[in-house]
Structures are given as C-alpha cells and as structure tokens.
Enzyme design. Structure first.
Site, PDB file in Angstrom:
ATOM      1  N   GLU A  66      -4.784   1.719  -7.005  1.00  0.00           N
ATOM      2  CA  GLU A  66      -5.530   0.665  -6.303  1.00  0.00           C
ATOM      3  C   GLU A  66      -6.489   1.236  -5.273  1.00  0.00           C
ATOM      4  OE1 GLU A  66      -3.037  -2.175  -4.424  1.00  0.00           O
ATOM      5  OE2 GLU A  66      -1.799  -2.442  -6.209  1.00  0.00           O
ATOM      6  N   CYS A 121     -10.889   2.030   1.044  1.00  0.00           N
ATOM      7  CA  CYS A 121      -9.498   2.394   1.300  1.00  0.00           C
ATOM      8  C   CYS A 121      -8.953   3.041   0.024  1.00  0.00           C
ATOM      9  CB  CYS A 121      -8.705   1.142   1.671  1.00  0.00           C
ATOM     10  SG  CYS A 121      -6.955   1.474   1.934  1.00  0.00           S
ATOM     11  N   CYS A 151       5.144   5.810  -3.696  1.00  0.00           N
ATOM     12  CA  CYS A 151       5.339   6.552  -2.446  1.00  0.00           C
ATOM     13  C   CYS A 151       6.824   6.808  -2.275  1.00  0.00           C
ATOM     14  CB  CYS A 151       4.798   5.759  -1.266  1.00  0.00           C
ATOM     15  SG  CYS A 151       4.978   6.608   0.322  1.00  0.00           S
ATOM     16  N   CYS A 166       9.067   2.589   3.114  1.00  0.00           N
ATOM     17  CA  CYS A 166       9.131   1.719   4.291  1.00  0.00           C
ATOM     18  C   CYS A 166       9.581   0.322   3.845  1.00  0.00           C
ATOM     19  CB  CYS A 166       7.770   1.651   4.968  1.00  0.00           C
ATOM     20  SG  CYS A 166       7.213   3.264   5.534  1.00  0.00           S
ATOM     21  N   CYS A 172       6.873  -2.396   2.617  1.00  0.00           N
ATOM     22  CA  CYS A 172       5.701  -1.956   1.853  1.00  0.00           C
ATOM     23  C   CYS A 172       5.937  -2.023   0.344  1.00  0.00           C
ATOM     24  CB  CYS A 172       5.341  -0.540   2.276  1.00  0.00           C
ATOM     25  SG  CYS A 172       4.026   0.184   1.281  1.00  0.00           S
ATOM     26  N   GLY A 206       0.547   5.470  -1.009  1.00  0.00           N
ATOM     27  CA  GLY A 206       0.977   6.853  -0.847  1.00  0.00           C
ATOM     28  C   GLY A 206       0.871   7.408   0.549  1.00  0.00           C
ATOM     29  N   GLU A 207       1.552   8.528   0.745  1.00  0.00           N
ATOM     30  CA  GLU A 207       1.590   9.204   2.034  1.00  0.00           C
ATOM     31  C   GLU A 207       0.735  10.481   1.928  1.00  0.00           C
ATOM     32  OE1 GLU A 207       2.545   9.003   5.198  1.00  0.00           O
ATOM     33  OE2 GLU A 207       1.984  11.105   5.390  1.00  0.00           O
ATOM     34  N   SER A 217      -4.055   8.379   7.274  1.00  0.00           N
ATOM     35  CA  SER A 217      -2.981   7.616   7.911  1.00  0.00           C
ATOM     36  C   SER A 217      -1.633   8.137   7.428  1.00  0.00           C
ATOM     37  CB  SER A 217      -3.129   6.135   7.533  1.00  0.00           C
ATOM     38  OG  SER A 217      -2.004   5.405   7.971  1.00  0.00           O
ATOM     39  N   SER A 274       1.353   5.612  11.607  1.00  0.00           N
ATOM     40  CA  SER A 274       2.041   4.330  11.453  1.00  0.00           C
ATOM     41  C   SER A 274       3.318   4.351  12.287  1.00  0.00           C
ATOM     42  CB  SER A 274       2.367   4.100   9.970  1.00  0.00           C
ATOM     43  OG  SER A 274       1.170   3.911   9.258  1.00  0.00           O
ATOM     44  N   HIS A 298       4.893   1.448  14.286  1.00  0.00           N
ATOM     45  CA  HIS A 298       5.651   0.215  13.979  1.00  0.00           C
ATOM     46  C   HIS A 298       6.799  -0.125  14.916  1.00  0.00           C
ATOM     47  CE1 HIS A 298       3.230   0.452  10.479  1.00  0.00           C
ATOM     48  NE2 HIS A 298       3.997   1.258   9.794  1.00  0.00           N
ATOM     49  N   CYS A 313      -1.370  -3.074  -0.029  1.00  0.00           N
ATOM     50  CA  CYS A 313      -1.323  -2.002  -1.015  1.00  0.00           C
ATOM     51  C   CYS A 313      -0.102  -2.055  -1.909  1.00  0.00           C
ATOM     52  CB  CYS A 313      -1.419  -0.681  -0.306  1.00  0.00           C
ATOM     53  SG  CYS A 313      -3.121  -0.358   0.028  1.00  0.00           S
TER      54      CYS A 313
HETATM   55  N1  SAH Z   1       1.508   6.044   3.884  1.00  0.00           N
HETATM   56  C1  SAH Z   1       0.562   5.962   4.916  1.00  0.00           C
HETATM   57  C2  SAH Z   1      -0.745   5.340   4.515  1.00  0.00           C
HETATM   58  C3  SAH Z   1      -0.690   4.190   3.570  1.00  0.00           C
HETATM   59  S1  SAH Z   1      -0.008   2.697   4.200  1.00  0.00           S
HETATM   60  C4  SAH Z   1       1.142   5.222   6.117  1.00  0.00           C
HETATM   61  O1  SAH Z   1       2.206   4.630   5.995  1.00  0.00           O
HETATM   62  O2  SAH Z   1       0.526   5.281   7.167  1.00  0.00           O
HETATM   63  C5  SAH Z   1      -1.335   2.116   5.232  1.00  0.00           C
HETATM   64  C6  SAH Z   1      -0.907   1.107   6.284  1.00  0.00           C
HETATM   65  O3  SAH Z   1      -0.576  -0.148   5.668  1.00  0.00           O
HETATM   66  C7  SAH Z   1       0.326   1.553   7.065  1.00  0.00           C
HETATM   67  O4  SAH Z   1       0.131   1.461   8.441  1.00  0.00           O
HETATM   68  C8  SAH Z   1       1.356   0.580   6.587  1.00  0.00           C
HETATM   69  O5  SAH Z   1       2.332   0.416   7.537  1.00  0.00           O
HETATM   70  C9  SAH Z   1       0.563  -0.674   6.301  1.00  0.00           C
HETATM   71  N2  SAH Z   1       1.274  -1.637   5.471  1.00  0.00           N
HETATM   72  C10 SAH Z   1       2.039  -1.400   4.380  1.00  0.00           C
HETATM   73  N3  SAH Z   1       2.572  -2.535   3.896  1.00  0.00           N
HETATM   74  C11 SAH Z   1       2.138  -3.534   4.713  1.00  0.00           C
HETATM   75  C12 SAH Z   1       2.349  -4.960   4.742  1.00  0.00           C
HETATM   76  N4  SAH Z   1       3.111  -5.561   3.846  1.00  0.00           N
HETATM   77  N5  SAH Z   1       1.744  -5.665   5.723  1.00  0.00           N
HETATM   78  C13 SAH Z   1       0.953  -5.049   6.638  1.00  0.00           C
HETATM   79  N6  SAH Z   1       0.721  -3.717   6.653  1.00  0.00           N
HETATM   80  C14 SAH Z   1       1.307  -2.972   5.719  1.00  0.00           C
HETATM   81 FE1  SF4 Z   2       4.571   4.921   1.815  1.00  0.00          FE
HETATM   82 FE2  SF4 Z   2       2.889   4.191   3.802  1.00  0.00          FE
HETATM   83 FE3  SF4 Z   2       4.043   2.338   2.194  1.00  0.00          FE
HETATM   84 FE4  SF4 Z   2       5.519   3.647   3.995  1.00  0.00          FE
HETATM   85  S1  SF4 Z   2       3.811   2.236   4.421  1.00  0.00           S
HETATM   86  S2  SF4 Z   2       6.081   3.259   1.831  1.00  0.00           S
HETATM   87  S3  SF4 Z   2       4.592   5.667   3.919  1.00  0.00           S
HETATM   88  S4  SF4 Z   2       2.589   3.907   1.565  1.00  0.00           S
END
Ligand code: SAH
Ligand code: SF4
Length: 373
Positions: free
Chosen positions: A107, A120, A127, A131, A134, A177-178, A209, A232, A234, A352
């Site tokens: 994506e 983006c 990943c 989290c 996510c 992804g990370e 990120s 990130s 949180h 994502c």
């Molecule tokens: N893995 C990396 C980058 C990809 S995620 C990271 O975690 O930083 C990019 C951002 O989208 C992160 O800050 C993540 O916390 C946020 N994100 C993921 N799922 C989300 C959701 N359901 N609602 C809002 N933000 C979300």
């Molecule tokens: Fe991976 Fe970022 Fe999603 Fe956490 S928020 S599962 S690190 S993509």
C-alpha cells in the site's frame, strides 16, 4: 546504434537488484559498463526513469532501439504493478495497492496539501512489531521490501502528482512496516530518491518513522543524510506503552527518550513524536502531563493522531474532539508543541494495512485475522 552491443544476461544472484529502481546511479554506471555500454547511458536511464518518470523502456527514445529491447528483457524498470486505486478527500488523497513480483500486496498513499505533495511509502509486507492498534501488524512480517520496491511507490505517486501538475515534494516512510527492521534497504532507497540527477527529493523532506528501535536511532544520527526522524511513542510510561507497542519491553521509554536526546544533541534536528490517541487508554490529562514532563527540554514536536478504527482492535475508540483538544492543550501548557493530525482518507481505508487486508480477504487468503481483544 554504433555503440550498441547486446546486454549480458541479468545478474540473478541478488534478488534485491532485479529492477532498474534498485540501482543507485553509480551502480547503474557500473552495470552498463560491465555490459560494454558507455557509462553515460546510465545517466540517460536515470533521467528517463526519474525526471520523465517513464515505466517503459520503449518511451526512452534517446536509447538505440535494440538496447531498449535488451533492457526490457534483462532488467524490468519496476517490480510493482498497480492493481487498485482509490481516491478520497475530493481527490486530495489517492491510495494505491500494488502487487509484487511474488504476488504480495503493498500500500502507498499520495496526499495533496496546499503547500506540499507527500507520498506515504511502505517498507515491509506486514510488520513483525505487532502494535495492538495497527492493521499491518496483524499478519506478522511476510518480507522486507527492496529499495527498488520502495522507489517504485514514489515513482508511481510522482506520475499521478504530475497529472495534476504537482511535483512530489515529501516522502514519509510511515506505511506498512518498521523501517529500522529493514535499515539497509531503506537507506539505499533514501540515496536513490535523494539523488539530484533523479527525483531529487531533499533529505530534509524525507521522514523515517520508527516504533522505537533504539540502536538504529543512534545509527541514523551518524548518517550523512539529514533525514527527519519520527518516533511512535503513544504512551509516556512503560506499563501502558508495552501494552500498545510490544517492543517497548526490549527498549523501554527511558532508553528510547535517551536515544532521542542523543539524536538531537548529535544532529541538531528536531524529533517528531507520534501519539495515537485511544479513548480511555492514553488520552487523559494526567497522561498528557506525564508525557509533557518526560519530553521537557527535548527539541521535539508531538503529532497527536486520533485512533483510526481498524479490525486490529475492535474495542478501541477514537476520543471525542473535546478530549483530543484537552490533551493537546495540556501539552501546550507545559511548553510542548503539539498538533492534531487526522488520518487522510479514512473512508478509503487509508489506515495502513487495511486495503491490503481487504485484498487478501477477497482472495480467500487467511494471512490476516482480526483478533478480539
Ligand atoms: N512502523 C513505523 C511506521 C509505520 S506506522 C511506526 O510504527 O512508526 C506509521 C504511524 O501510523 C505510526 O505512528 C502508527 O502508530 C500509526 N498508526 C498505525 N495504526 C494506526 C491506527 N489504527 N490509527 C492511527 N494511527 C495508526
Ligand atoms: Fe508495525 Fe508501525 Fe504498525 Fe507497529 S504501528 S505494527 S511498528 S507498522
């Protein structure tokens, strides 16, 4: 035609260098030279791939016809095929779904703002971090994306931007992804999109990120590229953060913030903290005050992201606008700059991992399973 000699079969030893988008300009010069071509051909290829945004060698009319045909057989330009596109926010958000050569889905989101155009980019399929909120993490990690697969996302987005007479100005690696679990390919990607002979996206307009992989924050501080770092966070405390971001158990909040302080000291650059607001979990005033205390004196900015509902966490809720504003105001009261950032394209599943999850489900694949919490 005179200088043309047939190209040797492609080097298949490395799965990663199997498209034009995988090569830096210097590598491409070596690659064409090894095949008996003058080195300037590499610059021409680079120009057509990244200035003209061409995805077909036939359009590179500056090259001899036979060479174009040989290249098409030896080295595809991109490894991604666009299979779906959705538009939201009156055309200001465009979401792409790509298929990889090995039949996975990636994506990408393109966002038009009055003052910039941002893509983006995803850096992995799935990943491993997992989290709790996510959608990407649900499937675990399938594989890393190659630099070329990341570059291709930018090129596709830049082509769509060009249709609107806009130049792609910013890249954020905030898709699936990370990035720090795929560090080397991500840095190769940065080198390619940053090259002035090609897309020429300034390093300061590229943001990586991370969910908080401490050793790589230190490593990034040593890189010659002045890319931006987003972390990130949180949650300000370990109990809460470990619940949301499992790798907090390995690199707890104290260590993470210490690494961010080292990063700022070393680079002089500000860190952005992302903070997903989830009702009743991490969105109260006491938590905001604790966060402000922990960030005191750190050159930073906080992006508050109201939780975007996904199948990953059906019980999580987005806080009310009043609660979100209250949280922001508390941070500001303590001198921590904070902005509320609503996700773009919520109605097209722009959070994502969601479009990919839909496609996987459509194909009857069971790699993605919503978990009840
Ligand atoms: N893995 C990396 C980058 C990809 S995620 C990271 O975690 O930083 C990019 C951002 O989208 C992160 O800050 C993540 O916390 C946020 N994100 C993921 N799922 C989300 C959701 N359901 N609602 C809002 N933000 C979300
Ligand atoms: Fe991976 Fe970022 Fe999603 Fe956490 S928020 S599962 S690190 S993509």
């Amino acid at each position: 035609m005179q200088d043309y000699r047939p190209l040797a079969p492609p080097n298949r030893r490395s799965r990663r260098r199997n498209t034009l988008h995988d090569f830096t300009l210097a590598e491409l010069e070596d690659w064409v030279a090894e095949r008996g071509q003058p080195r300037y051909r590499a610059r021409q290829l680079f120009h057509w791939a990244y200035r003209q945004l061409v995805l077909d060698y036939e359009a590179m009319t500056v090259l001899p016809k036979a060479m174009r045909q040989e290249l098409a057989a030896a080295l595809p330009i991109t490894g991604l095929a666009e299979i779906r596109r959705r538009v939201a926010d009156d055309g200001d958000t465009v979401k792409f779904l790509f298929r990889t050569q090995d039949d996975h889905f990636v994506e990408t989101v393109l966002m038009f703002y009055p003052d910039r155009t941002t893509v983006c980019v995803s850096c992995q399929i799935g990943c491993a971090v997992g989290c709790s909120f996510c959608a990407t993490g649900l499937s675990g990690l399938i594989r890393n994306l190659s630099a070329g697969e990341m570059v291709s996302q930018v090129v596709h987005a830049a082509r769509v931007a060009r249709e609107r007479e806009r130049r792609l100005s910013n890249v954020v690696v905030m898709g699936m992804g990370e990035p720090f679990q795929n560090y080397d390919e991500v840095m190769r990607f940065v080198a390619i999109v940053n090259d002035r002979n090609g897309l020429g996206i300034g390093a300061r307009h590229i943001t990586l990120s991370t969910a908080g992989m401490v050793p790589f924050i230190d490593r990034l501080a040593e890189e010659p590229y002045q890319v931006k770092l987003a972390v990130s966070l949180h949650a300000p405390s370990d109990g809460l953060r470990s619940q949301l971001v499992p790798l907090n158990r390995r690199w707890p909040v104290g260590e993470l913030l210490a690494a961010c302080r080292r990063y700022v000291a070393k680079t002089g650059r500000r860190v952005t903290f992302e903070y997903v607001l989830i009702e009743g979990l991490n969105d109260d005033e006491k938590t905001a005050a604790e966060l402000a205390r922990k960030l005191r004196g750190l050159l930073c900015h906080v992006n508050l992201i109201p939780y975007n509902p996904t199948p990953a966490a059906p019980l999580y809720r987005r806080p009310s606008p009043e609660r979100i504003e209250r949280f922001r105001a508390v941070l500001e009261h303590y001198g921590i700059p904070a902005t509320v950032r609503y996700s773009r394209g919520v109605e097209i599943a722009a959070a994502c991992g969601q479009l990919r999850a839909e496609e996987e489900a459509r194909r009857g694949r069971r790699t993605l399973v919503a978990v009840e919490r």
